[in-house]
Design a protein around this motif. Structure first.
Motif, PDB file in Angstrom:
ATOM      1  N   TYR A   9      -2.865 -11.873  -2.310  1.00 29.60           N
ATOM      2  CA  TYR A   9      -1.594 -11.611  -1.626  1.00 29.60           C
ATOM      3  C   TYR A   9      -0.737 -12.900  -2.008  1.00 29.60           C
ATOM      4  O   TYR A   9       0.264 -12.810  -2.210  1.00 29.60           O
ATOM      5  CB  TYR A   9      -2.126 -12.218   0.060  1.00 29.60           C
ATOM      6  CG  TYR A   9      -2.382 -10.800   0.775  1.00 29.60           C
ATOM      7  CD1 TYR A   9      -2.786  -9.801   0.206  1.00 29.60           C
ATOM      8  CD2 TYR A   9      -2.171 -10.849   2.147  1.00 29.60           C
ATOM      9  CE1 TYR A   9      -3.100  -8.579   0.908  1.00 29.60           C
ATOM     10  CE2 TYR A   9      -2.512  -9.827   2.816  1.00 29.60           C
ATOM     11  CZ  TYR A   9      -2.991  -8.533   2.254  1.00 29.60           C
ATOM     12  OH  TYR A   9      -3.372  -7.429   3.106  1.00 29.60           O
ATOM     13  N   HIS A 164      -1.782  -0.092   0.647  1.00 28.96           N
ATOM     14  CA  HIS A 164      -2.218  -1.328   1.129  1.00 28.96           C
ATOM     15  C   HIS A 164      -3.429  -1.653   1.057  1.00 28.96           C
ATOM     16  O   HIS A 164      -4.533  -0.719   1.057  1.00 28.96           O
ATOM     17  CB  HIS A 164      -2.023  -1.182   2.653  1.00 28.96           C
ATOM     18  CG  HIS A 164      -2.338  -2.499   3.599  1.00 28.96           C
ATOM     19  ND1 HIS A 164      -3.509  -2.679   3.846  1.00 28.96           N
ATOM     20  CD2 HIS A 164      -1.328  -3.404   3.760  1.00 28.96           C
ATOM     21  CE1 HIS A 164      -3.354  -3.910   4.531  1.00 28.96           C
ATOM     22  NE2 HIS A 164      -2.106  -4.261   4.518  1.00 28.96           N
ATOM     23  N   HIS A 165      -3.674  -3.032   0.628  1.00 32.97           N
ATOM     24  CA  HIS A 165      -4.897  -3.618   0.273  1.00 32.97           C
ATOM     25  C   HIS A 165      -5.163  -4.800   1.284  1.00 32.97           C
ATOM     26  O   HIS A 165      -4.166  -5.556   1.539  1.00 32.97           O
ATOM     27  CB  HIS A 165      -5.167  -3.969  -1.197  1.00 32.97           C
ATOM     28  CG  HIS A 165      -5.394  -3.109  -1.981  1.00 32.97           C
ATOM     29  ND1 HIS A 165      -4.234  -2.064  -2.266  1.00 32.97           N
ATOM     30  CD2 HIS A 165      -6.242  -2.619  -2.701  1.00 32.97           C
ATOM     31  CE1 HIS A 165      -4.427  -1.032  -3.120  1.00 32.97           C
ATOM     32  NE2 HIS A 165      -5.794  -1.512  -3.381  1.00 32.97           N
ATOM     33  N   LEU A 166      -6.390  -5.113   1.672  1.00 31.52           N
ATOM     34  CA  LEU A 166      -6.662  -6.454   2.336  1.00 31.52           C
ATOM     35  C   LEU A 166      -6.640  -7.409   1.292  1.00 31.52           C
ATOM     36  O   LEU A 166      -6.804  -7.188   0.014  1.00 31.52           O
ATOM     37  CB  LEU A 166      -7.936  -6.300   3.124  1.00 31.52           C
ATOM     38  CG  LEU A 166      -8.220  -5.368   4.231  1.00 31.52           C
ATOM     39  CD1 LEU A 166      -9.578  -5.501   4.702  1.00 31.52           C
ATOM     40  CD2 LEU A 166      -6.958  -5.618   5.253  1.00 31.52           C
ATOM     41  N   ASP A 167      -6.367  -8.875   1.482  1.00 27.16           N
ATOM     42  CA  ASP A 167      -6.175  -9.868   0.777  1.00 27.16           C
ATOM     43  C   ASP A 167      -7.436  -9.909  -0.063  1.00 27.16           C
ATOM     44  O   ASP A 167      -8.576 -10.184   0.318  1.00 27.16           O
ATOM     45  CB  ASP A 167      -6.152 -11.091   1.395  1.00 27.16           C
ATOM     46  CG  ASP A 167      -5.562 -12.342   0.850  1.00 27.16           C
ATOM     47  OD1 ASP A 167      -5.151 -12.149  -0.574  1.00 27.16           O
ATOM     48  OD2 ASP A 167      -5.391 -13.224   1.317  1.00 27.16           O
ATOM     49  N   SER A 169      -8.909  -7.881  -1.673  1.00 31.85           N
ATOM     50  CA  SER A 169      -9.879  -6.558  -1.928  1.00 31.85           C
ATOM     51  C   SER A 169      -9.238  -5.623  -2.935  1.00 31.85           C
ATOM     52  O   SER A 169      -7.930  -5.576  -3.027  1.00 31.85           O
ATOM     53  CB  SER A 169      -9.964  -6.115  -0.746  1.00 31.85           C
ATOM     54  OG  SER A 169     -10.662  -4.660  -0.710  1.00 31.85           O
ATOM     55  N   ARG A 172      -9.257   0.244  -0.800  1.00 28.67           N
ATOM     56  CA  ARG A 172      -8.276   0.686   0.222  1.00 28.67           C
ATOM     57  C   ARG A 172      -8.555  -0.138   1.273  1.00 28.67           C
ATOM     58  O   ARG A 172      -9.813  -0.264   1.941  1.00 28.67           O
ATOM     59  CB  ARG A 172      -8.311   2.157   0.424  1.00 28.67           C
ATOM     60  CG  ARG A 172      -7.776   3.096  -0.572  1.00 28.67           C
ATOM     61  CD  ARG A 172      -7.761   4.426  -0.266  1.00 28.67           C
ATOM     62  NE  ARG A 172      -7.295   5.360  -1.233  1.00 28.67           N
ATOM     63  CZ  ARG A 172      -6.137   5.401  -1.631  1.00 28.67           C
ATOM     64  NH1 ARG A 172      -5.129   4.879  -1.421  1.00 28.67           N
ATOM     65  NH2 ARG A 172      -5.770   6.395  -2.629  1.00 28.67           N
ATOM     66  N   SER A 173      -7.668  -0.468   2.108  1.00 30.24           N
ATOM     67  CA  SER A 173      -7.957  -1.015   3.420  1.00 30.24           C
ATOM     68  C   SER A 173      -8.141   0.268   4.505  1.00 30.24           C
ATOM     69  O   SER A 173      -7.848   1.421   4.211  1.00 30.24           O
ATOM     70  CB  SER A 173      -6.499  -1.614   4.110  1.00 30.24           C
ATOM     71  OG  SER A 173      -5.441  -0.616   4.245  1.00 30.24           O
ATOM     72  N   GLN A 175      -6.612   1.388   7.035  1.00 28.73           N
ATOM     73  CA  GLN A 175      -5.344   1.868   7.226  1.00 28.73           C
ATOM     74  C   GLN A 175      -4.847   2.922   6.144  1.00 28.73           C
ATOM     75  O   GLN A 175      -4.453   3.933   6.169  1.00 28.73           O
ATOM     76  CB  GLN A 175      -4.167   1.032   7.664  1.00 28.73           C
ATOM     77  CG  GLN A 175      -4.429  -0.156   8.895  1.00 28.73           C
ATOM     78  CD  GLN A 175      -4.979  -1.393   8.410  1.00 28.73           C
ATOM     79  OE1 GLN A 175      -5.958  -1.425   7.398  1.00 28.73           O
ATOM     80  NE2 GLN A 175      -4.318  -2.266   8.695  1.00 28.73           N
ATOM     81  N   SER A 176      -5.139   2.422   4.757  1.00 33.33           N
ATOM     82  CA  SER A 176      -4.789   3.070   3.670  1.00 33.33           C
ATOM     83  C   SER A 176      -5.585   4.279   3.586  1.00 33.33           C
ATOM     84  O   SER A 176      -5.136   5.380   3.291  1.00 33.33           O
ATOM     85  CB  SER A 176      -4.843   2.448   2.283  1.00 33.33           C
ATOM     86  OG  SER A 176      -4.680   3.013   1.268  1.00 33.33           O
ATOM     87  N   SER A 375       0.205  -4.817  -2.153  1.00 33.34           N
ATOM     88  CA  SER A 375      -0.179  -3.923  -3.088  1.00 33.34           C
ATOM     89  C   SER A 375       0.073  -4.511  -4.509  1.00 33.34           C
ATOM     90  O   SER A 375       0.546  -5.297  -4.935  1.00 33.34           O
ATOM     91  CB  SER A 375       0.744  -2.632  -2.978  1.00 33.34           C
ATOM     92  OG  SER A 375       0.395  -1.711  -4.326  1.00 33.34           O
TER      93      SER A 375
END
Length: 391
Positions: A9, A164-167, A169, A172-173, A175-176, A375
């Motif tokens: 991030y 969207h990705h988690l910090d 990672s 995929r998150s 949500q993604s 992203s």
């Protein structure tokens, strides 16, 4: 030594200091943890993009494990193919994006822009990124692809979540992943409907085409829709939000841009802060660049956003200059994979800024409430609340 990780991030918030260090000290950068090399200088990025024989797309254009590998074409279709196969799959829709065909779309793009702005005309405060920048290119593309109008906003909402990705990672998150499943189901429904009753939209054109000796399967048609929606929506909307942010940071840019200089505002944003950050390639043979030996099979991250600020090509590259010659920017790529929708993206962004400039003489952004996208590929805003002064 700087650390470049496109999934971090902190890097995504502002990658340009890292890019600047790489250009000067590590133009061929190695990330051992994620097993890739990165090219940061303009000349190297340009050469790699123009050389699909050595810098192949056969494993896809993303470093994420689920998107990388010989199966990448199942989800990325022609983005994960090399010539001549790439041209065979891209060709059926390429004619829809010629300069002449795109210019003919201008009246409709303006109509759609004004329709979005009509909802905001009596609102002194709104979210530029969510309510306008992301909405307009989605409206244009959904119409071109044949989606019913009542589905456009749902398509956009899930497209916003797709990358969207988690910090930290590279997967995929949650949500993604859920958004991808919803989009796949929606795309499959559209494909089935258009097979029964084709129209004059791009999806129907692709379904009618004979590619590699036969018609596209349903799975390939769904992959085509992911390519078009993902590439067309994300990059254009995010770049528009970057332009709006730059106008807030530099009042002279805001005045000039809203006052009639929308086209150079778009062009310099594409160079200075393009949404498109990175594309991946696989090296097909051992190669030496700047004295670094790169093995065959190496995963390569190609960084056009870094190339666009290379002082070897652009003087004072960190300065946003509306009078700059931007012709050597690499925001839309080069070579056979040059962005199919480049002319349409320019048109959409220019029209968007012209039309809001006809209504608005100035604006402020509430940066405390703004949110950047997270992203490895796209840099921009998902939320950019602003208060405007109407003309």
């Amino acid at each position: 030594m700087r650390h470049y990780d496109p999934f971090d991030y902190q890097t995504q918030e502002d990658p340009h200091p890292v890019y600047a260090w790489m250009r000067e000290h590590a133009p061929v950068y190695r990330n051992d943890e994620r097993d890739f090399w990165a090219l940061a200088r303009h000349a190297d990025v340009h050469a790699a993009l123009r050389d699909p024989v050595r810098f192949s797309n056969r494993n896809g254009i993303s470093l994420e494990p689920e998107l990388w590998g010989p199966q990448a074409s199942r989800t990325s279709l022609f983005l994960a193919m090399d010539p001549p196969e790439h041209g065979a799959y891209r060709g059926p829709v390429a004619s829809a994006f010629t300069a002449r065909r795109v210019a003919a779309l201008e009246p409709r793009v303006r109509e759609l822009a004004r329709a979005r702005l009509a909802r905001l005309r009596d609102e002194p405060s709104f979210d530029f990124a969510a309510d306008f920048a992301a909405a307009l290119p989605n409206d244009v593309l959904c119409e071109l692809l044949g989606f019913p109008q009542e589905e456009w906003d749902a398509v956009r909402a899930d497209t916003d979540l797709l990358n969207h990705h988690l910090d930290g990672s590279d997967g995929r998150s949650p949500q993604s992943a859920q958004a991808a499943l919803r989009l796949a189901a929606r795309f499959a429904t559209l494909v089935r409907a258009l097979r029964r009753r084709p129209g004059d939209d791009l999806t129907s054109t692709m379904l009618r085409a004979q590619v590699a000796g036969g018609a596209l399967t349903d799975a390939q048609a769904v992959a085509f829709l992911f390519v078009m929606i993902g590439a067309g929506n994300e990059s254009t909307g995010k770049t528009l939000s970057n332009a709006w942010y730059r106008g807030w940071r530099q009042p002279e840019v805001q005045r000039a841009g809203l006052g009639g200089r929308a086209a150079p505002w778009v062009a310099e944003t594409l160079r200075h802060d393009s949404s498109s950050q990175m594309v991946a390639r696989v090296l097909t043979e051992e190669t030496e660049i700047h004295g670094v030996r790169l093995p065959a099979g190496a995963r390569m991250a190609i960084l056009p956003a870094s190339a666009n600020r290379d002082a070897r090509v652009f003087s004072d590259p960190d300065v946003f200059d509306l009078d700059r010659d931007t012709r050597r920017m690499i925001s839309f790529g080069h070579g056979p994979h040059h962005c199919l929708g480049a002319a349409l993206a320019r048109l959409e962004m220019t029209v968007a800024l012209e039309e809001i400039g006809a209504l608005v003489s100035g604006y402020e952004i509430d940066m405390a409430a703004a949110r950047r996208a997270h992203s490895p590929h796209q840099r921009g805003f998902v939320s950019l609340p602003c208060t405007v002064t109407l003309r």
